[in-house]
Design an enzyme around this catalytic site. Structure first.
Site, PDB file in Angstrom:
ATOM      1  N   PHE A 280      17.466 -17.910 -11.674  1.00 40.58           N
ATOM      2  CA  PHE A 280      18.771 -17.700 -12.326  1.00 40.58           C
ATOM      3  C   PHE A 280      18.618 -16.762 -13.516  1.00 40.58           C
ATOM      4  O   PHE A 280      17.763 -16.946 -14.372  1.00 40.58           O
ATOM      5  CB  PHE A 280      19.310 -19.058 -12.800  1.00 40.58           C
ATOM      6  CG  PHE A 280      20.558 -18.974 -13.656  1.00 40.58           C
ATOM      7  CD1 PHE A 280      21.808 -18.838 -13.077  1.00 40.58           C
ATOM      8  CD2 PHE A 280      20.481 -19.035 -15.043  1.00 40.58           C
ATOM      9  CE1 PHE A 280      22.961 -18.768 -13.862  1.00 40.58           C
ATOM     10  CE2 PHE A 280      21.616 -18.966 -15.839  1.00 40.58           C
ATOM     11  CZ  PHE A 280      22.857 -18.832 -15.246  1.00 40.58           C
ATOM     12  N   LYS A 476      37.588 -29.571   8.945  1.00 40.85           N
ATOM     13  CA  LYS A 476      36.226 -30.019   8.624  1.00 40.85           C
ATOM     14  C   LYS A 476      35.463 -28.774   8.209  1.00 40.85           C
ATOM     15  O   LYS A 476      35.251 -27.865   9.019  1.00 40.85           O
ATOM     16  CB  LYS A 476      35.585 -30.674   9.848  1.00 40.85           C
ATOM     17  CG  LYS A 476      34.156 -31.130   9.622  1.00 40.85           C
ATOM     18  CD  LYS A 476      33.663 -31.889  10.843  1.00 40.85           C
ATOM     19  CE  LYS A 476      32.200 -32.285  10.729  1.00 40.85           C
ATOM     20  NZ  LYS A 476      31.729 -32.936  11.955  1.00 40.85           N
ATOM     21  N   TRP A 477      35.079 -28.703   6.939  1.00 43.32           N
ATOM     22  CA  TRP A 477      34.470 -27.498   6.350  1.00 43.32           C
ATOM     23  C   TRP A 477      32.958 -27.684   6.323  1.00 43.32           C
ATOM     24  O   TRP A 477      32.431 -28.379   5.474  1.00 43.32           O
ATOM     25  CB  TRP A 477      35.012 -27.321   4.935  1.00 43.32           C
ATOM     26  CG  TRP A 477      34.610 -26.064   4.237  1.00 43.32           C
ATOM     27  CD1 TRP A 477      33.377 -25.745   3.767  1.00 43.32           C
ATOM     28  CD2 TRP A 477      35.464 -24.977   3.881  1.00 43.32           C
ATOM     29  NE1 TRP A 477      33.398 -24.521   3.155  1.00 43.32           N
ATOM     30  CE2 TRP A 477      34.673 -24.029   3.205  1.00 43.32           C
ATOM     31  CE3 TRP A 477      36.828 -24.711   4.066  1.00 43.32           C
ATOM     32  CZ2 TRP A 477      35.204 -22.843   2.707  1.00 43.32           C
ATOM     33  CZ3 TRP A 477      37.341 -23.531   3.569  1.00 43.32           C
ATOM     34  CH2 TRP A 477      36.530 -22.611   2.899  1.00 43.32           C
ATOM     35  N   ASP A 478      32.276 -27.035   7.267  1.00 44.93           N
ATOM     36  CA  ASP A 478      30.843 -27.283   7.451  1.00 44.93           C
ATOM     37  C   ASP A 478      30.009 -26.164   6.825  1.00 44.93           C
ATOM     38  O   ASP A 478      30.525 -25.087   6.489  1.00 44.93           O
ATOM     39  CB  ASP A 478      30.572 -27.366   8.959  1.00 44.93           C
ATOM     40  CG  ASP A 478      29.364 -28.212   9.309  1.00 44.93           C
ATOM     41  OD1 ASP A 478      28.568 -28.527   8.414  1.00 44.93           O
ATOM     42  OD2 ASP A 478      29.220 -28.533  10.505  1.00 44.93           O
ATOM     43  N   ASN A 480      25.880 -25.032   7.610  1.00 51.37           N
ATOM     44  CA  ASN A 480      24.710 -25.520   8.338  1.00 51.37           C
ATOM     45  C   ASN A 480      23.390 -24.818   8.063  1.00 51.37           C
ATOM     46  O   ASN A 480      22.498 -24.837   8.898  1.00 51.37           O
ATOM     47  CB  ASN A 480      25.017 -25.497   9.841  1.00 51.37           C
ATOM     48  CG  ASN A 480      25.870 -26.684  10.230  1.00 51.37           C
ATOM     49  OD1 ASN A 480      25.439 -27.822  10.097  1.00 51.37           O
ATOM     50  ND2 ASN A 480      27.083 -26.422  10.660  1.00 51.37           N
ATOM     51  N   GLY A 528      25.958 -29.909   7.489  1.00 50.60           N
ATOM     52  CA  GLY A 528      24.989 -30.536   8.379  1.00 50.60           C
ATOM     53  C   GLY A 528      24.926 -32.015   8.039  1.00 50.60           C
ATOM     54  O   GLY A 528      23.856 -32.546   7.749  1.00 50.60           O
ATOM     55  N   GLY A 529      26.090 -32.673   8.018  1.00 53.93           N
ATOM     56  CA  GLY A 529      26.177 -34.043   7.502  1.00 53.93           C
ATOM     57  C   GLY A 529      26.333 -33.977   5.997  1.00 53.93           C
ATOM     58  O   GLY A 529      27.161 -33.237   5.472  1.00 53.93           O
ATOM     59  N   ASP A 534      28.786 -34.020  -3.219  1.00 52.41           N
ATOM     60  CA  ASP A 534      28.739 -34.009  -4.679  1.00 52.41           C
ATOM     61  C   ASP A 534      30.155 -33.966  -5.244  1.00 52.41           C
ATOM     62  O   ASP A 534      31.124 -33.693  -4.524  1.00 52.41           O
ATOM     63  CB  ASP A 534      27.910 -32.814  -5.180  1.00 52.41           C
ATOM     64  CG  ASP A 534      28.426 -31.500  -4.618  1.00 52.41           C
ATOM     65  OD1 ASP A 534      29.535 -31.104  -5.006  1.00 52.41           O
ATOM     66  OD2 ASP A 534      27.729 -30.879  -3.782  1.00 52.41           O
ATOM     67  N   GLU A 614      35.738 -52.543  25.811  1.00 54.45           N
ATOM     68  CA  GLU A 614      35.458 -51.802  24.562  1.00 54.45           C
ATOM     69  C   GLU A 614      36.729 -51.145  24.020  1.00 54.45           C
ATOM     70  O   GLU A 614      36.965 -51.125  22.817  1.00 54.45           O
ATOM     71  CB  GLU A 614      34.385 -50.729  24.809  1.00 54.45           C
ATOM     72  CG  GLU A 614      32.983 -51.291  24.969  1.00 54.45           C
ATOM     73  CD  GLU A 614      31.979 -50.234  25.423  1.00 54.45           C
ATOM     74  OE1 GLU A 614      30.831 -50.289  24.974  1.00 54.45           O
ATOM     75  OE2 GLU A 614      32.357 -49.356  26.248  1.00 54.45           O
TER      76      GLU A 614
HETATM   77  C1  DGJ Z   1      27.003 -30.253  11.622  1.00 54.99           C
HETATM   78  C2  DGJ Z   1      27.970 -31.366  11.365  1.00 54.99           C
HETATM   79  O1  DGJ Z   1      27.447 -32.277  10.457  1.00 54.99           O
HETATM   80  C3  DGJ Z   1      28.309 -32.028  12.692  1.00 54.99           C
HETATM   81  O2  DGJ Z   1      29.127 -33.140  12.480  1.00 54.99           O
HETATM   82  C4  DGJ Z   1      28.964 -31.027  13.575  1.00 54.99           C
HETATM   83  O3  DGJ Z   1      30.191 -30.625  13.029  1.00 54.99           O
HETATM   84  C5  DGJ Z   1      28.053 -29.830  13.762  1.00 54.99           C
HETATM   85  N1  DGJ Z   1      27.597 -29.299  12.525  1.00 54.99           N
HETATM   86  C6  DGJ Z   1      28.738 -28.767  14.559  1.00 54.99           C
HETATM   87  O4  DGJ Z   1      28.000 -27.628  14.651  1.00 54.99           O
END
Ligand code: DGJ
Length: 742
Positions: A280, A476-478, A480, A528-529, A534, A614
């Site tokens: 930084f 859902k804003w991912d 990865n 990625g989960g 945060d 189920e």
């Molecule tokens: C990572 C996410 O955590 C998963 O739930 C899923 O959305 C995949 N990416 C999709 O590529």
């Protein structure tokens, strides 16, 4: 009043309902920390006796006072290269080569309401909910001004801190470190409780004694990360869930961070937290200002649970924004584990129909609907629907879902680009790549250079149009991969050290624009989960996918660790198929339900693959979840065990103590088991609670459990004994309600 200044002792006291924070203008204008702890209404300026401990230098003007050293006195915001050898909070270098920082009080001001931080997420408050203290420090030789900001949230027992740094000189200067806060705990022994992990194993709680060394947690990944969370607790070694002094420190920041804890030669412990300083370097032109991310502090003498409760309420009421901050979240079904990349519109509609039939309210189409993305190697950046899969387009699918009575959600990963994409072919320089080097690839993708305003502008216009035309209700804003190859073709060489922070500022700008423009859309964070779980992300996304690991037994530890800082309503938790896709473990559907109710509840499976039995169970689960939702979302979460024993238990208790849901999951099957005994917590001891519902696996011998009405005192002091449960990973759920007064 939350903030008071005593002119005689030159001391500020920042009071919340149960805590006090004190600091003083000391000799030569140095800002000394005095006290942070249990509420008191007296100045503690008598506390810190100067002492000559040798090899601790004295300010020139005090040369006859060998006992007075910045190296031994508690500091409010430690300088560097000026006599304090402990952790520094700020390091600079001027054009003349002056380095370090020697900071003295210049002026100060108390204001109603809470300060704001431009471009950064921070807590919000109404005018009468918080007060702000601003103390301006200066280093005259370096023409440096440092404004320390304190937001005092009286009811929540929280003090937020932030720092603004201004160059008052006529030449540029460089910031090499700019922490958000420094907290000296001059006396006592402390344990550090922090939350480490890895992909699919996030936020594992670890408690370490603070010895004579520096303990450091952090991330250099450009995201707050799976590996460490920007939240820690310093607590007395004897502190338990129910008693003992605890300090919580949480950064509202989603980028590379660092939180260091040092015990010095005199036994004083210092915490310094903020942006990670490795790599930084921020250039401040004359007159320019730099804002450091917010640091959220909380203290209690009532143990770890009380600390969590204060932080949970604070996050719910002062960090999470938008209509879903206070509104029940829809029960969602996400298609990721149901179909991965193998779907088309027809399959989505079939899943949606089955899901609707079970009571699901929101269908989320995960990764794979755009470009020609049949696997994770292509198309990121090309956010137009794949016409092979969705021949009628996204609008038509969303309309059909709406006509079924479902809300519609889609997956996005806007910060990334695949090499095989039209966006990359058109703008290869928009990816983070170092000239002359091949970039590191993560999940076959590159990160976009969000330090560039035109990239952020492009993304916000493109996403705004996509949201507008499609009519989706949820994103859902991912994210990865982590950042590498930090180089931006748009920045001059002496500004390349700004990229990681500028990147996350770009993410915040994007999220800020979109969440303001689409206030009815629910944004769920994900990396990625739980790789970016945060308080910074929570300011835009009121829930975050907690982990890609949906195994309920693995989730026990992940959710246990997460619960120390973050409230259940923010923790995305889904019921997935069994055997579990990450671990291969087989668990009962009821146990998966029990664990998912400890978070923002949903499903992650193909309902068409479930048996009729189920499906019927899930219908009931969703009805039960709705009836408990206010309690789960707004009540308090109490950990009843730790995460290491043969079972893990917790309870959700309404804030008026009128109802309580107790959950217990067995981690191991035991022969000749010991009694399953639990003591409930926080109930009204005088009140009578009726056990309105008790759920055990079929075959459990509950004959001996005859009693239905208990006083709160009995449930808390004597506890309750549950029958032994057999088999793999069984669970028990008890619902208790205060008896109606007739
Ligand atoms: C990572 C996410 O955590 C998963 O739930 C899923 O959305 C995949 N990416 C999709 O590529």
């Amino acid at each position: 009043m939350g903030i008071a200044f005593d002119k005689i002792s030159q001391t500020w006291s920042l009071h919340t309902a149960d805590t006090s924070y004190q600091m003083q203008i000391g000799p030569l204008g140095y800002l000394l920390h005095l006290y942070y702890g249990r509420r008191l209404d007296e100045s503690t300026e008598y506390l810190h006796l100067p002492r000559d401990c040798g090899f601790s230098p004295n300010p020139y003007e005090l040369q006859d006072e060998r006992e007075w050293s910045l190296d031994t006195m508690p500091q409010e915001y430690s300088g560097s290269n000026c006599g304090d050898y402990r952790l520094s909070s700020i390091r600079i270098e001027t054009a003349d080569g002056i380095s370090g920082a020697d900071l003295r009080v210049k002026s100060w001001e108390i204001r109603r309401g809470k300060y704001e931080l431009e471009g950064l997420p921070s807590a919000y408050a109404r005018e009468d909910d918080a007060e702000t203290l601003s103390v301006i420090l200066q280093d005259e030789a370096a023409a440096l001004e440092v404004e320390l900001l304190y937001g005092v949230f009286y009811k929540q027992n929280v003090i937020t801190r932030a720092v603004r740094i201004t160059n008052r000189g006529s030449a540029p200067l460089y910031l090499d470190k700019a922490a958000s806060g420094c907290l000296d705990l001059p006396f006592g022994e402390w344990d550090l409780l922090h939350f480490h992990g890895r992909y699919a194993v996030e936020r594992q709680a670890e408690r370490l004694p603070v010895g004579n060394s520096v303990l450091s947690i952090g991330s250099k990944r450009g995201a707050s990360s799976h590996q460490h969370n920007p939240f820690l607790i310093l607590c007395e070694p004897s502190a338990t869930e129910d008693s003992g002094e605890c300090y919580g420190a949480m950064l509202a920041y989603s980028g590379s961070f660092r939180m260091d804890v040092e015990k010095d030669q005199g036994g004083s412990v210092r915490l310094v937290a903020g942006i990670h300083d490795e790599g930084f370097r921020w250039k401040l032109e004359p007159g320019a200002q730099f804002s450091c991310p917010e640091l959220i502090l909380s203290y209690t003498h009532r143990g770890l649970t009380a600390l969590s409760h204060d932080l949970h309420r604070f996050i719910r009421e002062h960090i999470c924004r938008g209509i879903y901050a206070s509104r029940p979240r829809p029960v969602l079904l996400n298609t990721w584990e149901a179909a991965y990349f193998d779907f088309d519109g027809e399959k989505i509609l079939r899943i949606a129909k089955d899901a609707k039939d079970l009571g699901v309210e929101l269908l989320v189409m995960d990764d794979g609907w755009f470009g020609h993305r049949d696997d994770d190697r292509t198309s990121l950046g090309d956010w137009t629907e794949d016409s092979r899969k969705l021949p009628g387009g996204l609008e038509s699918l969303v309309e059909k879902l709406h006509m079924m009575g479902l809300k519609a959600g889609i997956w996005l990963e806007p910060e990334m680009v695949s090499e095989d994409s039209d966006l990359y072919r058109k703008h290869p320089d928009w990816a983070l790549i170092m000239p002359g080097r091949k970039p590191q690839i993560g999940r076959s993708q590159l990160a976009l250079d969000l330090s560039r305003p035109e990239v952020v502008d492009y993304l916000s216009e493109m996403l705004s149009a996509l949201l507008q035309r499609s009519g989706v209700d949820y994103i859902k804003w991912d994210m990865n991969r982590n950042l590498t190859d930090l180089y931006s073709s748009e920045l001059p060489p002496d500004r390349q050290g700004e990229i990681a922070h500028r990147y996350i500022l770009g993410v915040y700008t994007l999220l800020d624009r979109l969440t303001r423009e689409f206030p009815r859309v629910l944004f769920e964070g994900c990396a990625g989960g739980g790789g970016r779980f945060d308080a910074g992300m929570l300011a835009y996304c009121p829930q975050i996918w907690c982990s890609d690991n949906t195994d309920p037994i693995a989730r026990l530890n992940i959710q246990y660790g997460t619960s120390f800082g973050y409230p259940p309503a923010t923790i995305g938790a889904h019921i997935s198929a069994s055997p579990n896709h990450q671990t291969g473990r087989t668990t009962p559907l009821e146990t998966r339900f029990c664990v998912a109710t400890a978070g923002a509840f949903g499903y992650e499976l193909d309902p068409g693959k479930l048996s009729t039995e189920e499906q019927e169970t899930i219908r009931k689960q969703i009805r039960d979840y709705h009836s408990w939702q206010p309690l789960l979302d707004k009540g308090d979460y109490w950990r009843l065990t730790d995460d290491r024993g043969s079972f893990v238990a917790w309870q959700n208790l309404a804030s008026d103590r009128s109802e309580c849901l107790v959950s217990l999951v067995m981690r191991e099957a035991e022969a000749n088991p010991r009694p399953l005994h639990l003591r409930l917590k926080g109930l009204d001891p005088e009140a009578v609670y009726v056990l309105e519902e008790q759920r055990f696996p079929s075959g459990t011998d509950i004959k001996a459990m005859k009693k239905r009405c208990f006083t709160g005192a009995a449930l808390m002091y004597a506890g309750i004994t549950l029958p032994a449960m057999r088999g793999d990973y069984p669970c028990a759920i008890l619902y208790l309600k205060i008896q109606d007064e007739k």
